[in-house]
Scaffold this active site. Structure first.
Site, PDB file in Angstrom:
ATOM      1  N   ASP A  33       0.933  -1.261   0.080  1.00 39.46           N
ATOM      2  CA  ASP A  33      -0.102  -0.091   0.065  1.00 39.46           C
ATOM      3  C   ASP A  33       0.710   1.245   0.016  1.00 39.46           C
ATOM      4  O   ASP A  33       1.817   1.416   0.768  1.00 39.46           O
ATOM      5  CB  ASP A  33      -0.974   0.107   1.277  1.00 39.46           C
ATOM      6  CG  ASP A  33      -2.057   1.003   1.042  1.00 39.46           C
ATOM      7  OD1 ASP A  33      -3.251   0.528   0.897  1.00 39.46           O
ATOM      8  OD2 ASP A  33      -1.803   2.074   1.139  1.00 39.46           O
ATOM      9  N   ILE A  34       0.315   2.375  -0.851  1.00 39.53           N
ATOM     10  CA  ILE A  34       1.259   3.517  -1.041  1.00 39.53           C
ATOM     11  C   ILE A  34       1.057   4.368   0.428  1.00 39.53           C
ATOM     12  O   ILE A  34       2.215   5.098   0.620  1.00 39.53           O
ATOM     13  CB  ILE A  34       0.838   4.194  -1.926  1.00 39.53           C
ATOM     14  CG1 ILE A  34       1.749   5.136  -2.782  1.00 39.53           C
ATOM     15  CG2 ILE A  34      -0.439   5.116  -1.662  1.00 39.53           C
ATOM     16  CD1 ILE A  34       1.576   5.998  -3.939  1.00 39.53           C
ATOM     17  N   ASN A  91     -12.889  -3.154   2.505  1.00 38.19           N
ATOM     18  CA  ASN A  91     -14.009  -2.456   2.670  1.00 38.19           C
ATOM     19  C   ASN A  91     -14.865  -2.189   1.588  1.00 38.19           C
ATOM     20  O   ASN A  91     -14.517  -2.586   0.304  1.00 38.19           O
ATOM     21  CB  ASN A  91     -13.284  -0.758   2.874  1.00 38.19           C
ATOM     22  CG  ASN A  91     -12.266  -0.575   3.940  1.00 38.19           C
ATOM     23  OD1 ASN A  91     -12.753  -1.084   5.040  1.00 38.19           O
ATOM     24  ND2 ASN A  91     -11.291  -0.120   3.678  1.00 38.19           N
ATOM     25  N   HIS A 104     -10.510  -4.975  -3.390  1.00 36.04           N
ATOM     26  CA  HIS A 104      -9.145  -5.217  -2.650  1.00 36.04           C
ATOM     27  C   HIS A 104      -9.280  -5.785  -1.397  1.00 36.04           C
ATOM     28  O   HIS A 104     -10.115  -5.351  -0.592  1.00 36.04           O
ATOM     29  CB  HIS A 104      -8.306  -4.098  -2.573  1.00 36.04           C
ATOM     30  CG  HIS A 104      -8.696  -2.728  -2.187  1.00 36.04           C
ATOM     31  ND1 HIS A 104      -9.682  -2.071  -3.100  1.00 36.04           N
ATOM     32  CD2 HIS A 104      -8.517  -2.110  -1.273  1.00 36.04           C
ATOM     33  CE1 HIS A 104     -10.125  -0.939  -2.498  1.00 36.04           C
ATOM     34  NE2 HIS A 104      -9.575  -0.907  -1.208  1.00 36.04           N
ATOM     35  N   HIS A 106      -7.150  -5.795   1.906  1.00 33.90           N
ATOM     36  CA  HIS A 106      -5.806  -5.445   2.881  1.00 33.90           C
ATOM     37  C   HIS A 106      -5.532  -6.539   3.767  1.00 33.90           C
ATOM     38  O   HIS A 106      -6.051  -7.124   4.427  1.00 33.90           O
ATOM     39  CB  HIS A 106      -6.276  -4.232   3.686  1.00 33.90           C
ATOM     40  CG  HIS A 106      -6.721  -2.788   3.191  1.00 33.90           C
ATOM     41  ND1 HIS A 106      -5.906  -2.124   2.535  1.00 33.90           N
ATOM     42  CD2 HIS A 106      -8.062  -2.524   2.571  1.00 33.90           C
ATOM     43  CE1 HIS A 106      -6.603  -0.851   2.240  1.00 33.90           C
ATOM     44  NE2 HIS A 106      -7.924  -1.266   2.004  1.00 33.90           N
TER      45      HIS A 106
END
Ligand code: 5GP
Length: 119
Positions: A33-34, A91, A104, A106
């Protein structure tokens, strides 16, 4: 909701935006993740155009669904969080806090993660 091919994860899949890949196979891509919320924070995505867990589990093939969940486990092993423990989170929609409209999952780890949800 219709799939928006200009979302940021679609651009990553097309190679238009770089990412730090953790794992890739026929059906999935996993990358750091950025804006990591934990020492380990990886995003695992299907390569197909699915907005959320809802249309994914409604329309994706069994092979795609199996691959996504197996990729999550692979990421946990590759990042070293399997032993100490980790968390997966997807989410969905506005109330779920989903910002990127490409499904996605996480994967968080690397420290005790605290309560499941803020009250
Ligand atoms: P969401 O809130 O939709 O569940 O999570 C979206 C995640 O995508 C956020 O954690 C955010 O930091 C991450 N993200 C957004 N843009 C990029 C990007 O260009 N590259 C990477 N690697 N992650 C991104």
């Amino acid at each position: 909701m219709a799939y928006d091919p200009n979302n940021v994860f679609a651009k990553i899949l097309r190679g238009e935006i770089p990412c730090k890949t953790v794992h890739e196979d026929e059906h999935t891509l996993a990358f750091h993740d950025i804006n990591p919320r934990a020492p380990v924070h990886v995003v695992v995505i299907p390569k197909g155009p699915y907005v959320s867990m809802e249309d994914f589990t409604r329309t994706a093939s069994d092979a795609e669904i199996a691959a996504l969940f197996r990729a999550v486990r692979t990421v946990a092993e590759l990042t070293g969080v399997s032993g100490p423990g980790w968390r997966m989170l997807a989410n969905v929609g506005a109330n779920g806090g989903q910002e990127v409209p490409h499904l996605h999952i996480h994967v968080f780890g690397g420290r005790p993660l605290g309560p499941m949800l803020a009250k």
